[in-house]
Design a protein around this motif. Structure first.
Motif, short mmCIF file in Angstrom:
data_model
loop_
_atom_site.label_atom_id
_atom_site.label_comp_id
_atom_site.label_asym_id
_atom_site.label_seq_id
_atom_site.Cartn_x
_atom_site.Cartn_y
_atom_site.Cartn_z
N GLU A 38 0.81 -1.22 0.00
CA GLU A 38 0.00 0.00 0.00
C GLU A 38 0.85 1.27 0.00
O GLU A 38 0.36 2.34 -0.36
N ARG A 52 -7.70 -5.80 2.29
CA ARG A 52 -8.52 -4.77 1.65
C ARG A 52 -7.68 -3.62 1.11
O ARG A 52 -7.85 -3.18 -0.03
N THR A 53 -6.72 -3.16 1.90
CA THR A 53 -5.90 -2.03 1.45
C THR A 53 -4.91 -2.45 0.38
O THR A 53 -4.60 -1.68 -0.53
N GLU A 54 -4.39 -3.68 0.49
CA GLU A 54 -3.48 -4.18 -0.54
C GLU A 54 -4.21 -4.30 -1.88
O GLU A 54 -3.69 -3.93 -2.93
N ALA A 95 -6.78 -2.57 -2.87
CA ALA A 95 -7.01 -1.22 -3.39
C ALA A 95 -5.74 -0.66 -4.05
O ALA A 95 -5.82 -0.04 -5.11
N ALA A 96 -4.57 -0.92 -3.46
CA ALA A 96 -3.31 -0.44 -4.05
C ALA A 96 -3.04 -1.12 -5.38
O ALA A 96 -2.61 -0.47 -6.35
#
Length: 145
Positions: A33, A63-65, A67-68
């Motif tokens: 991220e 979730r954040t990975e 999105a990145a």
């Protein structure tokens, strides 16, 4: 020395990558991220093709990975796996193609053991018996003189 979240911030690293003259930068790393995302976006902005090896990266949360990685794809980068990248490099694909299309190698013939000479009773004839060449009498024994 890197001063920000991107490897691209390090001038020596950036010059080394650009002077290599390769059109594609393959990225993997920890904190997808932050570092992987920023480095990929900076490399794309400088005109390099970017491939991120997702199974060689580690994120803070799924979730954040995710999105990145979607952000990298939206900017024009490619998200792939190590196995997919290795297969796309050409060496693996070409060697598999050669293996599948070339004729199989000739099957080697089995090595036959040399049979040892045997006497009348099936026992091996020794070198001593061959040298002596005794005249044979009854039952293979030397004849009486």
């Amino acid at each position: 020395m890197r001063t920000g979240p991107s490897c691209w911030d390090d001038a020596a690293w950036r010059e080394t990558v650009l002077s290599a003259g390769r059109p594609t930068l393959v990225i993997r790393g920890v904190t997808t991220e932050v570092v992987v995302l920023r480095t990929a976006l900076d490399a794309l902005a400088h005109g390099l093709d970017v491939q991120v090896l997702v199974d060689a990266c580690g994120g803070i949360a799924a979730r954040t990975e995710d999105a990145a990685l979607r952000q990298i794809e939206a900017a024009g980068g490619v998200v792939t796996s190590v196995a997919g990248f290795a297969a796309d490099m050409g060496g693996v694909r070409d060697s598999l193609r050669r293996m599948l299309t070339s004729p199989p190698p000739a099957t080697p013939q089995p090595v036959r053991r040399r049979q040892r000479p045997t006497g009348s009773r099936g026992r091996p004839v020794t070198a001593y018996a061959r040298r002596c060449r005794w005249p044979k009498g009854r039952r293979g024994r030397p004849a009486a003189r």
